[in-house]
Design an enzyme around this catalytic site. Structure first.
Site, PDB file in Angstrom:
ATOM      1  N   ARG A 132       3.407  43.805  57.751  1.00  0.00           N
ATOM      2  CA  ARG A 132       2.087  43.215  57.993  1.00  0.00           C
ATOM      3  C   ARG A 132       1.470  43.780  59.269  1.00  0.00           C
ATOM      4  O   ARG A 132       0.267  43.982  59.364  1.00  0.00           O
ATOM      5  CB  ARG A 132       2.195  41.682  58.075  1.00  0.00           C
ATOM      6  CG  ARG A 132       0.875  41.035  58.477  1.00  0.00           C
ATOM      7  CD  ARG A 132       0.774  39.530  58.279  1.00  0.00           C
ATOM      8  NE  ARG A 132       2.013  38.808  58.233  1.00  0.00           N
ATOM      9  CZ  ARG A 132       2.741  38.452  59.294  1.00  0.00           C
ATOM     10  NH1 ARG A 132       2.358  38.765  60.512  1.00  0.00           N
ATOM     11  NH2 ARG A 132       3.862  37.789  59.128  1.00  0.00           N
ATOM     12  N   TYR A 171     -24.890  39.123  50.515  1.00  0.00           N
ATOM     13  CA  TYR A 171     -23.977  38.992  49.385  1.00  0.00           C
ATOM     14  C   TYR A 171     -23.676  37.499  49.161  1.00  0.00           C
ATOM     15  O   TYR A 171     -23.447  36.760  50.124  1.00  0.00           O
ATOM     16  CB  TYR A 171     -22.703  39.777  49.729  1.00  0.00           C
ATOM     17  CG  TYR A 171     -21.624  39.668  48.699  1.00  0.00           C
ATOM     18  CD1 TYR A 171     -21.769  40.273  47.457  1.00  0.00           C
ATOM     19  CD2 TYR A 171     -20.455  38.965  48.952  1.00  0.00           C
ATOM     20  CE1 TYR A 171     -20.778  40.174  46.498  1.00  0.00           C
ATOM     21  CE2 TYR A 171     -19.456  38.868  48.004  1.00  0.00           C
ATOM     22  CZ  TYR A 171     -19.627  39.468  46.773  1.00  0.00           C
ATOM     23  OH  TYR A 171     -18.646  39.364  45.830  1.00  0.00           O
ATOM     24  N   ASP A 231     -23.356  44.713  57.708  1.00  0.00           N
ATOM     25  CA  ASP A 231     -22.633  44.955  56.457  1.00  0.00           C
ATOM     26  C   ASP A 231     -23.263  46.214  55.853  1.00  0.00           C
ATOM     27  O   ASP A 231     -24.385  46.185  55.358  1.00  0.00           O
ATOM     28  CB  ASP A 231     -22.792  43.738  55.530  1.00  0.00           C
ATOM     29  CG  ASP A 231     -22.045  43.926  54.210  1.00  0.00           C
ATOM     30  OD1 ASP A 231     -21.764  45.073  53.826  1.00  0.00           O
ATOM     31  OD2 ASP A 231     -21.767  42.901  53.549  1.00  0.00           O
ATOM     32  N   LYS A 256     -16.472  48.848  46.981  1.00  0.00           N
ATOM     33  CA  LYS A 256     -17.681  49.444  46.437  1.00  0.00           C
ATOM     34  C   LYS A 256     -17.679  50.961  46.675  1.00  0.00           C
ATOM     35  O   LYS A 256     -16.799  51.626  46.204  1.00  0.00           O
ATOM     36  CB  LYS A 256     -18.907  48.743  47.030  1.00  0.00           C
ATOM     37  CG  LYS A 256     -18.771  47.200  47.097  1.00  0.00           C
ATOM     38  CD  LYS A 256     -18.738  46.520  45.752  1.00  0.00           C
ATOM     39  CE  LYS A 256     -18.289  45.065  45.793  1.00  0.00           C
ATOM     40  NZ  LYS A 256     -19.002  44.198  46.719  1.00  0.00           N
TER      41      LYS A 256
HETATM   42  C1  LIG Z   1     -18.900  42.935  47.369  1.00  0.00           C
HETATM   43  C2  LIG Z   1     -19.555  42.729  48.667  1.00  0.00           C
HETATM   44  C3  LIG Z   1     -18.943  41.973  49.682  1.00  0.00           C
HETATM   45  C4  LIG Z   1     -17.627  41.265  49.476  1.00  0.00           C
HETATM   46  O1  LIG Z   1     -16.564  42.161  49.354  1.00  0.00           O
HETATM   47  P1  LIG Z   1     -15.263  41.918  48.438  1.00  0.00           P
HETATM   48  O2  LIG Z   1     -14.553  43.201  48.566  1.00  0.00           O
HETATM   49  O3  LIG Z   1     -15.734  41.611  47.058  1.00  0.00           O
HETATM   50  O4  LIG Z   1     -14.532  40.758  49.046  1.00  0.00           O
HETATM   51  C5  LIG Z   1     -19.600  41.878  50.900  1.00  0.00           C
HETATM   52  N1  LIG Z   1     -20.802  42.461  51.093  1.00  0.00           N
HETATM   53  C6  LIG Z   1     -21.425  43.184  50.148  1.00  0.00           C
HETATM   54  C7  LIG Z   1     -22.750  43.800  50.433  1.00  0.00           C
HETATM   55  C8  LIG Z   1     -20.825  43.332  48.897  1.00  0.00           C
HETATM   56  O5  LIG Z   1     -21.469  44.020  47.943  1.00  0.00           O
END
Ligand SMILES: *Cc1c(COP(=O)(O)O)cnc(C)c1O
Length: 378
Positions: free
Chosen positions: A46, A98, A170, A195
């Site tokens: 970890r 999100y 983000d 993504k």
């Molecule tokens: C999918 C997404 C998240 C969350 O991420 P996960 O990997 O699904 O936990 C946060 N911000 C944006 C813009 C996203 O598209």
């Protein structure tokens, strides 16, 4: 070094034992110790994993930051970021984020005594008026999911600095290939690496990048103390994926521009949201702070029934949550990615029941356009 050179090499060197060019997958939960307290710096999986460390150093280089920290999901990364505040603190958040971010803040962290204000982060006056004495963080997406609203990163981070507030961007929608918020003044960048960064729709992951020693120390501590670490295999896959990030992003961008231009001329489109179109209200800002426009397009069809029906008819695009993979997806945000956001909040930001979001993949453009054409023939 240029982006692609860093993407392929940063954080990695041939394995000292064998010379293996690719970073090995270190599948181990523990490490042998010669005597109590005498070891090679590795104690427990970890806390230390070399495949993960390679990914962390790689993403730090791509986002032009000093440090990278990997988590088991984007939301685990966002959760770790909340350890930068405590009960009684106030956080400003852009009102279109999100859906899971909204759910995490409103239904979990509010109960821990953290106050959130949902604002339009591109309205300088509104941001200024929303700052309180106990405001510690500003968290925003640009462009936002799914309305494709932009926030001027430089303007907002300058204001935040004057007020001693940390800024978090983000950057999931742009990936480090098209936008580097740290170079525009942000303190912290986060990604859902699920993504574009991984880009092959086969892992869930989150990444945080910063150049602040203080922020890094806190988040590195939380990564180990709270333990939401990604598996070595997921790190290995992501490290493999960043090598092709530049070529993938170029193709996502090229395909999306063509589709956005094509859709703009269609009678069934009531509104189109894509920052690469000259009629996007923030086209100039997009050109200023981004090096491309990305692969995400939202369209309002003006008729929820029509929107529902066509989602079932696509053959190349797949109806699914998520985005940023090599394959094209369509999604109905109101009932899928943003179902956890109350309807009034959705409508207020233009996220209607007739809105469809495209994640444009890297297939042949002719096939994508032909697929749209056949789907809308009801
Ligand atoms: C999918 C997404 C998240 C969350 O991420 P996960 O990997 O699904 O936990 C946060 N911000 C944006 C813009 C996203 O598209």
């Amino acid at each position: 070094m240029g982006f692609s050179t860093d993407a392929i090499h940063a954080g990695q060197q041939p394995d000292p034992t064998t010379g293996a060019v690719m970073t090995p997958l270190y599948l181990t939960s523990t490490y042998a110790q010669e005597a109590i307290g005498k070891h090679k710096g590795y104690e427990y999986g970890r806390t230390h994993n070399l495949t993960r460390a390679a990914l962390e150093n790689n993403i730090a280089a791509l986002e032009k930051g000093k440090y990278g920290i990997a988590f088991s999901s984007g939301l685990a990364a966002t959760q770790a970021l909340m350890s930068l505040v405590k009960a009684g603190d106030h956080v400003l958040v852009s009102n279109n984020v999100y859906g899971g971010t909204y759910r995490l803040f409103e239904t979990i962290y509010r109960d821990y005594g953290i106050d959130f204000s949902w604002i339009n982060t591109n309205d300088f006056g509104e941001v200024k008026n929303s700052i309180k004495e106990n405001t510690k963080l500003i968290f925003f997406e640009t462009p936002t999911n799914p309305m494709m609203n932009l926030t001027d990163i430089k303007l907002l981070t300058d204001l935040a600095k004057e007020n001693n507030i940390l800024t978090i961007v983000d950057n999931t929608f742009m990936s480090p290939y098209f936008q580097n918020p740290l170079t525009l003044g942000a303190d912290i960048v986060m990604h859902s690496s699920t993504k574009y960064i991984n880009g092959h729709s086969d892992i869930i992951g989150g990444l945080i990048i910063t150049s602040s020693d203080k922020v890094f120390q806190r988040l590195k501590y939380v990564q180990n103390a709270a333990g939401a670490v990604p598996s070595p295999f997921d790190c290995w896959l992501t490290l493999r994926a960043t090598k092709t990030l530049a070529v993938r992003m170029k193709q996502h961008n090229e395909n999306a521009i063509q589709i956005a231009e094509y859709l703009s001329g269609q009678k069934y489109i009531k509104k189109i949201y894509y920052p690469g179109l000259k009629n996007h209200p923030q086209y100039e800002l997009a050109k200023k702070q981004m090096r491309g426009f990305g692969g995400m397009i939202s369209v309002d069809l003006g008729d929820a029934g029509f929107a529902y029906k066509i989602t079932e008819k696509f053959k190349v695009f797949t109806l699914a949550e998520s985005l940023g993979g090599v394959e094209s997806l369509i999604c109905h945000p109101a009932s899928m990615t943003h179902a956890s956001v109350p309807k009034e909040r959705r409508e207020a930001m233009g996220l209607t029941d007739s809105l469809i979001r495209f994640s444009v993949g890297i297939e042949d453009i002719e096939d994508l356009i032909a697929d749209i054409d056949q789907a809308v023939q009801l």
